[in-house]
Enzyme design. Sequence first.
Site, PDB file in Angstrom:
ATOM      1  N   SER A  28       0.316  -0.889  -0.123  1.00 38.45           N
ATOM      2  CA  SER A  28      -0.088  -0.124   0.178  1.00 38.45           C
ATOM      3  C   SER A  28       1.250   1.419  -0.209  1.00 38.45           C
ATOM      4  O   SER A  28       2.112   0.902   0.343  1.00 38.45           O
ATOM      5  CB  SER A  28      -0.771  -0.117   1.155  1.00 38.45           C
ATOM      6  OG  SER A  28      -1.902   0.767   0.922  1.00 38.45           O
ATOM      7  N   TYR A  75      -7.857  14.712   1.317  1.00 41.20           N
ATOM      8  CA  TYR A  75      -6.656  15.149   0.367  1.00 41.20           C
ATOM      9  C   TYR A  75      -7.309  15.942  -0.698  1.00 41.20           C
ATOM     10  O   TYR A  75      -8.357  15.998  -0.651  1.00 41.20           O
ATOM     11  CB  TYR A  75      -5.313  14.349  -0.553  1.00 41.20           C
ATOM     12  CG  TYR A  75      -4.735  13.986   0.458  1.00 41.20           C
ATOM     13  CD1 TYR A  75      -3.758  14.733   1.665  1.00 41.20           C
ATOM     14  CD2 TYR A  75      -4.118  12.891   1.389  1.00 41.20           C
ATOM     15  CE1 TYR A  75      -2.974  14.186   2.439  1.00 41.20           C
ATOM     16  CE2 TYR A  75      -3.582  11.946   1.809  1.00 41.20           C
ATOM     17  CZ  TYR A  75      -2.714  13.191   3.361  1.00 41.20           C
ATOM     18  OH  TYR A  75      -1.999  12.717   4.258  1.00 41.20           O
TER      19      TYR A  75
END
Length: 368
Positions: free
Chosen positions: A22, A191
């Site tokens: 990841s 984000y």
Amino acid sequence: MSELFSPLSLRDLEVPNRLAVSPMCQYSCDTDGLPTEWHRIHLGSRAVGGAGIVMTEATAVEPRGRITPHDLGIWSDEHAEALEPITQFIREQGGVPGIQLAHAGHKASKRRPWDGNVPIAPDETDPDGAEGWEVLSPSPDAYPPFDGDRPAMRKANYDDVQTVIDAYREAAERSLAAGFEIAEVHAAHGYLLHEFLSPATNRREDEYGGSFENRTRLVREVVEAVREVWPDDKPVFVRISGTDWLDDRESWDIDQSARLARDFAQLGVDLVDVSSGGLHPDQRVPGGPNFQVPLAEAVREGSDVAAGAVGGVTEPAQADAIVRNGRADLVLVGRQFLRDPYFGLRAAAELEDDAAPHWPVQYRRAVR
């Protein structure tokens, strides 16, 4: 054969197994965004360790899109040239190199976690002398900080939005030149793209705010821009937060995630990488093993796109069961790969899978 070590076909790409590293921020660049020896060893050792996909950390598509001044970047040809030896090494070890393309939005211009994780104002510097900058936000008045004071931010205007879209397109072109096989658009964890998706942080009244169609417009346009320059035979991923974990207010949730995944399928996205949270300090995240797997499962069942599961995966049998039971097509492992770079090889041994990756010849005398 375990299901975890069965191949995964995405367009013309065959991933050797269903185990991926990841994306995990390292905050280890100088202020130029170029990879260092740390990145080469960090990513390369996970490829040696048996991961089918090795994904970079969130890689900024423009300088103001960095979380900290020490984030990895892909906003120039120099970045692509510096990343190419890393992608080459990953392929030589049998892995698939992937890059996560990111823009931190209003979570940008911060100190590194070990330096306090607080915003750096445009007239301030971090302990290494790196200067802060003004950050972009869909709606500055909607953003409460996780730590410290609010950063210096302004509302993204139309030209800012178009610049971001262009930055993703150009970053994808450079990523291809650097040898990456998978491009992932980062639209999670609070984000920029996630900030536009969620009504908890998007209070706009133009074509990028309000309705589901408008709030998802930016991420759809970014995906279209990336897919436009990414070859038809190579896959595009998108990471989303399946839910904001803000049940007490209007926010982003799993039903919207499944709906968006259906839109992604029409745009040529091959896999949705389903994480969660990261948007708001009031989030109530349950945590625990497999706590995000139901989100990936819901996206997989509610759309014609593959899904990746991430979060709280620490054991080989656990990862294998996620794939075997049809809950996700890919398992992305984060912290366990930090603790054990050779998690993939250990998983193969524990699952007794002859088709799985083998220890490098240089190391076999230690494991036979």
